[in-house]
Design a protein around this motif. Structure first.
Motif: not given
Length: 368
Positions: A281-292
């Motif tokens: 779940r946390l990975q899914r949140q971070l995969l869409s993070d605007p910071r490449p």
């Protein structure tokens, strides 16, 4: 020579011969290949004189662990990191042997910390470990920028503190689960691995602020605590052989919650799956993070989980139990491991935090 062969279940008293592991992360290997990486590391560690050509440690296949854990790393950086790991993973056993004379262990760990901080200082003639570590740090300095080296030094210090922390808990008659969870994070040395993933590319390294923000830290720890549990399961025979059987997740759950060892193993496996569900779940949140750099870190860091499964289940580090003579050991039959895409013991939709404050805060950073 060998003095016999045992299954992992026979060696530990736990049903570990057939492991069904919830790990939906596919195994990937660095383009160099695990054998080539391992050959690079073994040749380097022999050249600097830490081990002779017939040393058993040269067969422990660190190329698989590092090649699968960091399959996207720049080639020059992963080669330097292989040198570091061939100097430090075997050291983990050496320093634990020193715990029988506490002052020697403490002084030695401090000398190793100095070797990381001052790699160009004069070497200590009677400390081959510090000499090897200095050489490995110099290799890293050649290919890693200054900011990456600063993060490396800081995370390496966390590992060394974990070594001393574990020693303290070994002397404790009844370490608590909370003490274990806090110590294990440092002792496994995983923060160095996380820092390497953050800095293994020539472009777009993560900032320190991003690396340390609560969401990213919760994600990092939710990757590596399950890896630590897997290590506890598979390395149980080795730890028992070394007299450390009271300090792993199964033995502590058994003691603290009044469970049989088999009940404690099931509970530990359920906690492993619970953590994995959170991590995804946390990975899914971070995969869409605007910071490449943050999104790339989220995509790549979980590779350490299949790396841990495959390496610990096959490495002679855990499957050869040494006796008094270095050439006399008992061989453990590798467990049969099946990787599963769905958990067996935990509902992935149940996002209730566990009743352990030391890790429950990770659930607080989940998006509603």
């Amino acid at each position: 020579m060998t003095s016999g062969e045992l299954s992992l279940s026979q060696a530990t008293g736990l049903p570990l011969d057939d492991l069904q592991v919830f790990c939906p992360i596919p195994l990937k290997i660095h383009p160099m290949g695990a054998p080539a990486l391992d050959a690079w590391g073994t040749e380097w560690v022999q050249d600097i004189g830490l081990f002779p050509a017939n040393a058993a440690v040269l067969n422990e296949n660190y190329g698989l662990l590092i090649g699968a854990g960091a399959p996207y790393a720049e080639e020059d950086r992963i080669k330097a990191f292989m040198c570091y790991n061939y100097a430090l993973i075997p050291w983990d056993d050496y320093v634990e042997d020193l715990s029988h004379v506490p002052w020697r262990m403490i002084v030695h760990v401090a000398e190793m910390q100095r070797a990381v901080s001052e790699p160009h200082a004069a070497t200590i003639s009677d400390n081959p470990w510090a000499k090897a570590l200095r050489a490995a740090v110099v290799e890293l300095e050649r290919v890693m920028p200054g900011g990456a080296m600063a993060r490396f030094r800081q995370t390496n210090s966390t590992w060394y503190m974990g070594e001393l922390w574990k020693y303290g808990l070994q002397e404790h008659p009844h370490p608590s689960l909370g003490q274990y969870l806090r110590m294990r994070w440092g002792k496994i040395g995983c923060l160095v691995l996380a820092a390497f993933v953050a800095d293994c590319h020539a472009d777009g390294a993560m900032s320190d602020a991003d690396f340390h923000e609560p969401l990213v830290r919760a994600f990092t720890q939710s990757v590596f605590l399950p890896a630590a549990f897997l290590n506890d399961f598979v390395s149980a025979a080795k730890e028992n052989n070394d007299g450390q059987q009271h300090l792993n997740i199964v033995s502590i759950l058994s003691r603290e919650e009044a469970l049989s060892t088999e009940e404690a193993l099931l509970k530990a496996m359920a906690l492993y799956e619970r953590l994995m569900c959170l991590m995804l779940r946390l990975q899914r949140q971070l995969l869409s993070d605007p910071r490449p750099a943050v999104a790339r870190y989220a995509a790549e860091l979980p590779q350490w989980l299949p790396a841990t499964v495959h390496w610990t289940a096959t490495s002679t580090r855990y499957l050869n139990l040494a006796h008094e003579s270095p050439t006399d050991f008992t061989t453990i039959t590798p467990p049969r491991v099946t990787l599963l895409d769905t958990p067996l013991l935990w509902d992935p939709n149940d996002l209730t935090p566990p009743p352990y404050p030391d890790i429950a805060w990770w659930w607080e950073v989940l998006e509603p």
